[in-house]
Design a protein around this motif. Structure first.
Motif, PDB file in Angstrom:
ATOM      1  N   UNK A  56       0.800  -1.229   0.000  1.00 43.83           N
ATOM      2  CA  UNK A  56       0.000   0.000   0.000  1.00 43.83           C
ATOM      3  C   UNK A  56       0.831   1.277   0.000  1.00 43.83           C
ATOM      4  N   UNK A  57       2.072   1.192   0.385  1.00 46.24           N
ATOM      5  CA  UNK A  57       2.877   2.406   0.497  1.00 46.24           C
ATOM      6  C   UNK A  57       4.165   2.327  -0.325  1.00 46.24           C
ATOM      7  N   UNK A  58       5.033   1.396   0.020  1.00 48.89           N
ATOM      8  CA  UNK A  58       6.365   1.382  -0.564  1.00 48.89           C
ATOM      9  C   UNK A  58       6.350   1.177  -2.076  1.00 48.89           C
ATOM     10  N   UNK A  59       5.598   0.209  -2.555  1.00 52.89           N
ATOM     11  CA  UNK A  59       5.592  -0.094  -3.998  1.00 52.89           C
ATOM     12  C   UNK A  59       4.841   0.941  -4.826  1.00 52.89           C
ATOM     13  N   UNK A  60       4.038   1.776  -4.202  1.00 56.15           N
ATOM     14  CA  UNK A  60       3.248   2.782  -4.920  1.00 56.15           C
ATOM     15  C   UNK A  60       3.922   4.146  -4.968  1.00 56.15           C
ATOM     16  N   UNK A  61       5.074   4.291  -4.336  1.00 51.03           N
ATOM     17  CA  UNK A  61       5.731   5.587  -4.242  1.00 51.03           C
ATOM     18  C   UNK A  61       7.187   5.506  -4.659  1.00 51.03           C
ATOM     19  N   UNK A  62       7.719   6.646  -5.046  1.00 51.74           N
ATOM     20  CA  UNK A  62       9.143   6.772  -5.344  1.00 51.74           C
ATOM     21  C   UNK A  62       9.688   7.843  -4.413  1.00 51.74           C
ATOM     22  N   UNK A  63      10.849   7.603  -3.842  1.00 50.34           N
ATOM     23  CA  UNK A  63      11.421   8.507  -2.860  1.00 50.34           C
ATOM     24  C   UNK A  63      12.756   9.037  -3.373  1.00 50.34           C
ATOM     25  N   UNK A  64      12.912  10.345  -3.296  1.00 54.31           N
ATOM     26  CA  UNK A  64      14.135  10.988  -3.747  1.00 54.31           C
ATOM     27  C   UNK A  64      15.148  11.170  -2.622  1.00 54.31           C
ATOM     28  N   UNK A  65      14.720  10.927  -1.396  1.00 54.83           N
ATOM     29  CA  UNK A  65      15.631  11.078  -0.255  1.00 54.83           C
ATOM     30  C   UNK A  65      15.139  10.219   0.906  1.00 54.83           C
ATOM     31  N   UNK A  66      16.033   9.968   1.838  1.00 52.57           N
ATOM     32  CA  UNK A  66      15.662   9.228   3.045  1.00 52.57           C
ATOM     33  C   UNK A  66      14.639  10.040   3.833  1.00 52.57           C
ATOM     34  N   UNK A  67      14.823  11.366   3.863  1.00 51.45           N
ATOM     35  CA  UNK A  67      13.878  12.222   4.589  1.00 51.45           C
ATOM     36  C   UNK A  67      12.475  12.121   3.993  1.00 51.45           C
ATOM     37  N   UNK A  80      -2.668   4.321   8.834  1.00 55.69           N
ATOM     38  CA  UNK A  80      -2.937   2.916   9.154  1.00 55.69           C
ATOM     39  C   UNK A  80      -3.590   2.781  10.527  1.00 55.69           C
ATOM     40  N   UNK A  81      -3.078   3.515  11.502  1.00 53.89           N
ATOM     41  CA  UNK A  81      -3.587   3.406  12.870  1.00 53.89           C
ATOM     42  C   UNK A  81      -4.897   4.145  13.100  1.00 53.89           C
ATOM     43  N   UNK A  82      -5.097   5.275  12.436  1.00 54.43           N
ATOM     44  CA  UNK A  82      -6.237   6.140  12.744  1.00 54.43           C
ATOM     45  C   UNK A  82      -7.369   6.109  11.717  1.00 54.43           C
ATOM     46  N   UNK A  83      -7.080   5.747  10.473  1.00 52.86           N
ATOM     47  CA  UNK A  83      -8.101   5.864   9.430  1.00 52.86           C
ATOM     48  C   UNK A  83      -8.378   4.582   8.637  1.00 52.86           C
ATOM     49  N   UNK A  84      -7.409   3.709   8.503  1.00 51.88           N
ATOM     50  CA  UNK A  84      -7.574   2.498   7.692  1.00 51.88           C
ATOM     51  C   UNK A  84      -8.415   1.490   8.470  1.00 51.88           C
ATOM     52  N   UNK A  85      -9.569   1.141   7.908  1.00 54.57           N
ATOM     53  CA  UNK A  85     -10.444   0.196   8.596  1.00 54.57           C
ATOM     54  C   UNK A  85     -10.037  -1.239   8.276  1.00 54.57           C
ATOM     55  N   UNK A  86     -10.342  -2.131   9.206  1.00 53.51           N
ATOM     56  CA  UNK A  86     -10.059  -3.559   9.031  1.00 53.51           C
ATOM     57  C   UNK A  86     -11.311  -4.350   9.371  1.00 53.51           C
ATOM     58  N   UNK A  87     -11.643  -5.305   8.529  1.00 60.03           N
ATOM     59  CA  UNK A  87     -12.808  -6.140   8.801  1.00 60.03           C
ATOM     60  C   UNK A  87     -12.642  -6.918  10.108  1.00 60.03           C
TER      61      UNK A  87
END
Length: 104
Positions: A56-67, A80-87
């Motif tokens: 959901x995150x790493x494979x969908x984004x490209x990062x130009x820096x560690x920051x 993930x903790x506050x908004x992503x619902x889980x059945x």
């Protein structure tokens, strides 16, 4: 929260048990957590989270820096903790489910 501290969870591989490695963790204020010997279920929750994080995150984004990666991880973990619902959590986010379970 003032009492939060990072924790590093791993299996019981020899490299994670080396005194030098454990000292590096302690020096950086990390608490070490290891699975019980021969019990892969200890890792199941983290393995599931990391699989979700990658898809959901790493494979969908490209990062130009560690920051940029660090900032994105903080945003994703908050989502993930506050908004992503889980059945499995009755259609609630982890924070909402915990609050409901504690009667808060």
């Amino acid at each position: 929260m003032a009492h939060e501290a990072p924790m590093l969870h791993s299996d019981q591989g020899w490299q994670y048990q080396m005194p030098g490695y454990r000292q590096q963790l302690a020096t950086r204020g990390l608490t070490q957590s290891m699975s019980r010997r021969g019990n892969c279920l200890d890792n199941a929750a983290m393995e599931s989270f990391f699989g979700t994080l990658k898809s959901e995150f790493f494979r969908l984004n490209k990062f130009d820096s560690v920051e940029q990666l660090r900032h994105g991880l903080h945003r994703y973990i908050h989502y993930y903790n506050h908004h992503r619902i889980k059945l499995k959590l009755k259609g609630l986010s982890p924070v909402a489910y915990r609050a409901q379970a504690l009667g808060a």
